[in-house]
Design an enzyme around this catalytic site. Structure first.
Site, PDB file in Angstrom:
ATOM      1  N   GLU A 248       0.832  -1.205   0.000  1.00  0.00           N
ATOM      2  CA  GLU A 248       0.000   0.000   0.000  1.00  0.00           C
ATOM      3  C   GLU A 248       0.867   1.257   0.000  1.00  0.00           C
ATOM      4  OE1 GLU A 248      -3.830   1.839   2.480  1.00  0.00           O
ATOM      5  OE2 GLU A 248      -2.949  -0.091   3.054  1.00  0.00           O
ATOM      6  N   GLY A 278      -8.488   5.565   6.904  1.00  0.00           N
ATOM      7  CA  GLY A 278      -9.360   5.438   8.063  1.00  0.00           C
ATOM      8  C   GLY A 278      -8.850   4.423   9.064  1.00  0.00           C
ATOM      9  N   GLY A 279      -8.259   3.313   8.558  1.00  0.00           N
ATOM     10  CA  GLY A 279      -7.794   2.261   9.453  1.00  0.00           C
ATOM     11  C   GLY A 279      -6.299   2.198   9.634  1.00  0.00           C
ATOM     12  N   SER A 280      -5.532   2.723   8.678  1.00  0.00           N
ATOM     13  CA  SER A 280      -4.071   2.657   8.773  1.00  0.00           C
ATOM     14  C   SER A 280      -3.445   3.909   8.177  1.00  0.00           C
ATOM     15  CB  SER A 280      -3.542   1.416   8.033  1.00  0.00           C
ATOM     16  OG  SER A 280      -3.834   1.499   6.648  1.00  0.00           O
ATOM     17  N   THR A 281      -2.159   4.087   8.449  1.00  0.00           N
ATOM     18  CA  THR A 281      -1.422   5.219   7.882  1.00  0.00           C
ATOM     19  C   THR A 281      -0.070   4.717   7.389  1.00  0.00           C
ATOM     20  OG1 THR A 281      -0.639   7.476   8.267  1.00  0.00           O
ATOM     21  CG2 THR A 281      -0.363   5.933  10.078  1.00  0.00           C
ATOM     22  N   GLN A 282       0.420   5.308   6.290  1.00  0.00           N
ATOM     23  CA  GLN A 282       1.681   4.877   5.689  1.00  0.00           C
ATOM     24  C   GLN A 282       2.650   6.046   5.535  1.00  0.00           C
ATOM     25  OE1 GLN A 282      -1.361   4.051   3.923  1.00  0.00           O
ATOM     26  NE2 GLN A 282      -1.408   2.226   5.195  1.00  0.00           N
TER      27      GLN A 282
END
EC number: 3.6.1.6
Length: 504
Positions: A248, A278-282
């Protein structure tokens, strides 16, 4: 009688000398037929003019005097020098589609029809579904192959989204499948009917499904496969899957650097990316320092090949640290039990606020603290617990590298008035901090926009500063689109499907 005989002999001798002189002229000045004289160069001739080793002599007409033609001096046409494309090309080029083993060759390398001109442009499409935690988006890309030996170009993108995301239908997969059918109707209107069977359709789910129990996620993916199989589009193997966090981040980096022109420039100068879902960050960037690579956990370094270059990126996806998941974690609600009767409170929310919040198909009772204090400092302390010790600080992000930030970074900056939603813009990390203080200290004013705006802006500030370790003056380029294409991992995933970047 002697005199006339002498004159006749002299005339014959002079005539023979004249014919010998003319023959000598033609031997030294080969005649070039008109067809082979000056003409434009083409890519196939490579500046080579054909020679005629034995030109056919012209048949002279009787009683018509012939004269030796003066040979023309001809020069080859000047070579056409095409300008080198600028680093920021207005229409980004796209990878030449090399089909994977499970792709039928006719999808990407069709044999031209007999009636078609040799140089006719070839148009083809790709459909990529982004099944996120808060919504499902469809990206329909149109590519043009202008020349069989050149790279195709990305012509345009059709984008549409529906809410909520697939994870909201964890207990009703059939209804989740209907949201996919709804988006496929748009694809059928966008892609010409004669291209349907050759157009691949792919869905990749992200943190929303990664956070679900395995059996729930499997049921949703099975339903999507059934919907795809009913559609007229080409359904390749593994067309429906959950994408891992590393891919991702890498594919979002590929998208942004491709659209900004950095991938096909020779400078090796790239931009980092920050994606807040909304659920994860990269976070993903190309390290300049060996120490960044050496000090990072092994799983934080990803390698892949693109445009005959090998890239080694620093990248990591933090599951549970996306904006909506972080809200629940800040409230202490994420993974909690007793949801039927518990009320989760926070000083990041307006005192009189009380509401049911649904995320991932689960509903939580949330409220402010009626008799307590609220504001930036208390809120900052609360969100710190979600970040400190969880998010690692890469060695070199304190430098002056430019990062593109999108998704909820962009949305919250627009809602809080930091940037114009139609254009985006460049801001510094300190700008998020300054606006977070204003929002938190005037919650009543901003409640109409979103009662969570104080919490969200504070979380973003804390994530950037305490989590990733950015300096106050680090520049963030906030953008929803680049060259009119969405800044997400979807385009990079389409490249990966066409080319197989072999990320590891």
């Amino acid at each position: 009688m002697a005199t006339p005989s002498l004159l006749l002999t002299l005339s014959v001798w002079l005539l023979a000398g004249s014919l010998l002189s003319e023959a000598t002229y033609y031997r030294h000045h080969r005649y070039v037929p008109h067809f082979y004289r000056y003409r434009e160069h083409s890519a196939n001739t490579e500046n080579l003019l054909p020679e005629v080793s034995n030109p056919v002599a012209e048949v002279s007409q009787p009683d018509v005097p012939t004269y030796p033609e003066i040979p023309e001096v001809f020069h080859p046409a000047p070579e056409v020098i095409h300008p080198v494309p600028e680093a920021f090309h207005p229409v980004p080029e796209v990878l030449h589609p090399a089909p994977e083993p499970y792709h039928p060759p006719e999808v990407f390398q069709p044999v031209p029809e007999a009636s078609s001109p040799v140089n006719q442009s070839r148009v083809f499409y790709g459909i990529m579904f982004d099944a996120g935690s808060t919504g499902t988006r469809i990206h329909i890309y149109k590519f043009i192959q202008k020349d069989p030996v050149e790279l195709p170009v990305l012509d345009n993108e059709m984008y549409h989204a529906v809410k909520p995301g697939l994870s909201a239908y964890k207990d009703n997969p059939e209804e989740g499948g209907n949201t996919i059918r709804q988006l496929l109707k748009i694809a059928k209107k966008t892609v010409p009917e004669d291209e349907w069977k050759r157009t691949p359709v792919v869905l990749k789910a992200t943190a929303g499904l990664r956070l679900l129990p395995e059996d729930k996620a499997h049921s949703l993916l099975k339903e999507v496969r059934e919907v795809f199989s009913e559609s007229p589009f080409f359904m390749p193997n593994s067309s429906v899957s959950i994408m891992n966090g590393t891919n991702e981040g890498v594919l979002a980096w590929v998208t942004v650097n491709f659209l900004t022109g950095h991938l096909y420039s020779n400078t090796r100068k790239t931009v980092g990316i920050l994606d807040l879902g909304g659920g994860s960050t990269q976070i993903t960037f190309l390290p300049k320092s060996k120490k960044t690579v050496q000090s990072a956990p092994f799983s934080y370094i990803a390698r892949f090949n693109l445009f005959n270059n090998t890239y080694q990126l620093y990248t990591h996806s933090y599951l549970g640290n996306g904006l909506y998941a972080a809200r629940l974690a800040t409230l202490g609600a994420l993974g909690a039990d007793g949801l039927d009767w518990k009320v989760f409170t926070s000083s990041c929310l307006p005192k009189k606020f009380r509401e049911d919040v649904t995320f991932g198909g689960t509903t939580y009772k949330v409220s402010g603290i009626p008799d307590g204090y609220a504001g930036y400092k208390l809120c900052y302390y609360e969100v710190m617990k979600v970040i400190k010790g969880i998010v690692l600080q890469p060695y070199e992000v304190k430098g002056s590298s430019v990062f593109y930030a999108f998704s909820y970074y962009f949305d919250r900056a627009v809602e809080s008035g930091l940037i114009d939603g139609s254009r985006g813009g460049a801001i510094e990390v300190r700008d998020f901090k300054k606006r977070a203080k204003e929002v938190c200290n005037k919650m009543t004013k901003y409640r109409a926009i979103s009662p969570f705006l104080c919490m969200d802006m504070t979380y973003i500030t804390c994530l950037l500063k305490e989590g990733f370790g950015f300096k106050d003056n680090t520049v963030l380029q906030l953008a929803k689109k680049v060259n009119n294409v969405e800044t997400s991992w979807a385009l990079g995933a389409t490249f990966d499907y066409f080319r197989n970047l072999n990320i590891h």
